[in-house]
Design an enzyme around this catalytic site. Structure first.
Site, short mmCIF file in Angstrom:
data_model
loop_
_atom_site.label_atom_id
_atom_site.label_comp_id
_atom_site.label_asym_id
_atom_site.label_seq_id
_atom_site.Cartn_x
_atom_site.Cartn_y
_atom_site.Cartn_z
CB CYS A 32 2.99 -2.43 -14.20
SG CYS A 32 4.65 -1.72 -14.14
CB ALA A 80 17.35 4.12 -11.82
#
Length: 375
Positions: free
Chosen positions: A319, A196
């Site tokens: 990440c 999202a």
């Protein structure tokens, strides 16, 4: 501060935030049968329906997760563990969520083929996938859009190769949502992952499309999410995901060409600088990604100077941004370690303007000059 790191995360859409606040009021457990539970269940079902409509799927084919990483893990581990020992195919430049899952399966005795991307462009071709398939191949997992390069994979053609051989196909579409159409039947995907916060929704919410009739081994056992993801659902977050995806799809006709024009404007300015080269495919690329290498620059100094001069960009995947190691994506497409560290990913979004793009290019030129002096 000019924010050009939309591939890492996007700001929460105002309408989505307001909808999430309303969803917080439905505090009952969606699995409860009383009125409080039914009120929460109604919003949960609405969320499934919104995501399903956006993808051209059925509501029961949508499984909510904690994000894109869990969605990828459920797809990869779920298929492999449900079908037993076998072979899987992916690429060397997938997101770490997929690569880590593949490495985990190798430790469990599964075989994995890692396809080598085309130098500089990062493309993976359907012919490569076809050559890698074996009689015991269980799953092929390839991104829709590479998160660092923006290169768009030919997923429709890869899906056709897989279908012809009776192999399941999963695509990590996290970077594609909100910039490219994602009709699952058009793509031919059996499984598709979303997050999202990449399309102006909340962090901590993701979804996995699972084609009807497909068996997965649940990583979190329980009765929720069709028995594929146990645990009480984070209702405000998944409600925000559904609305954010609906809005992103509605804005595609105007937002995609706008982003493409901005991307081309920024790209032209950056590549006009001496010693600056493009990473990723020149045309088959997401409208929001521009990844460049500044030859001879000190990578750490380059990003630091950009930040100090008011431009937020990144060296690759969010990440792995804290890692001292160079991007595995850039080294896989032929960049040396030094070149990979001297590379910057700019990613555009809903609030990016022409003035910001022009200023970012001007600042980048100064940052490159300073970081080369430091070398």
């Amino acid at each position: 501060m000019i924010y050009l790191d939309y591939a890492a995360t996007t700001p929460l859409d105002g309408e989505v935030k307001a909808a999430m606040e309303r969803a917080f009021a439905a505090w009952g457990n969606p699995s409860s049968v009383h009125a409080y539970g039914r009120a929460a269940k109604a919003l949960l079902e609405e969320s499934h329906e919104r995501v399903a409509r956006a993808l051209g799927a059925r509501p029961r084919e949508i499984v909510f997760t904690s994000g894109g990483t869990e969605a990828d893990a459920l797809a990869v581990y779920g298929v492999a563990l449900a079908r037993g020992r076998g072979h899987l195919v992916t690429s060397q430049i997938e997101h770490s969520a997929v690569l880590t899952a593949m490495k985990g399966l190798e430790r469990l005795g599964y075989a994995v083929s890692y396809l080598t991307p085309e130098p500089r462009t990062g493309l993976i071709y359907p012919e490569q996938v076809a050559e890698a398939l074996r009689p015991d191949t269980l799953l092929v997992s390839l991104m829709t859009v590479n998160n660092e390069l923006g290169t768009v994979y030919p997923v429709r053609e890869v899906a056709e190769v897989c279908k012809a051989r009776g192999v399941l196909f999963h695509t990590d579409a996290v970077q594609a949502a909100g910039t490219l159409p994602l009709e699952v039947k058009e793509l031919g995907a059996d499984l598709l992952s979303l997050a999202a916060h990449k399309f102006y929704g909340p962090k901590g919410a993701g979804a996995l499309y699972v084609r009807k009739g497909l068996e997965l081994f649940p990583l979190a056992p329980g009765k929720q999410e069709q028995g594929l993801r146990g645990g009480t659902e984070n209702l405000p977050a998944v409600y925000g995901l559904g609305l954010a995806l609906e809005r992103a799809v509605a804005l595609l006709p105007q937002e995609t060409p706008r982003l493409l024009a901005l991307r081309e404007r920024l790209e032209a300015a950056l590549l006009a600088l001496p010693g600056v080269e493009l990473n990723g495919h020149p045309t088959a690329r997401s409208p929001k990604h521009v990844n460049v290498t500044a030859l001879g620059a000190d990578g750490e100094g380059l990003l630091l100077n950009l930040d100090l001069m008011g431009v937020a960009a990144s060296s690759g995947s969010a990440c792995a941004s804290g890692s001292l190691e160079p991007s595995h994506v850039l080294t896989a497409i032929g960049r040396s370690k030094a070149e990979a560290k001297a590379s910057v990913r700019f990613s555009l979004g809903r609030h990016t303007t022409e003035a910001e793009v022009d200023e970012a290019a001007r600042v980048f030129a100064q940052a490159v000059e300073r970081s080369r002096v430091a070398v």
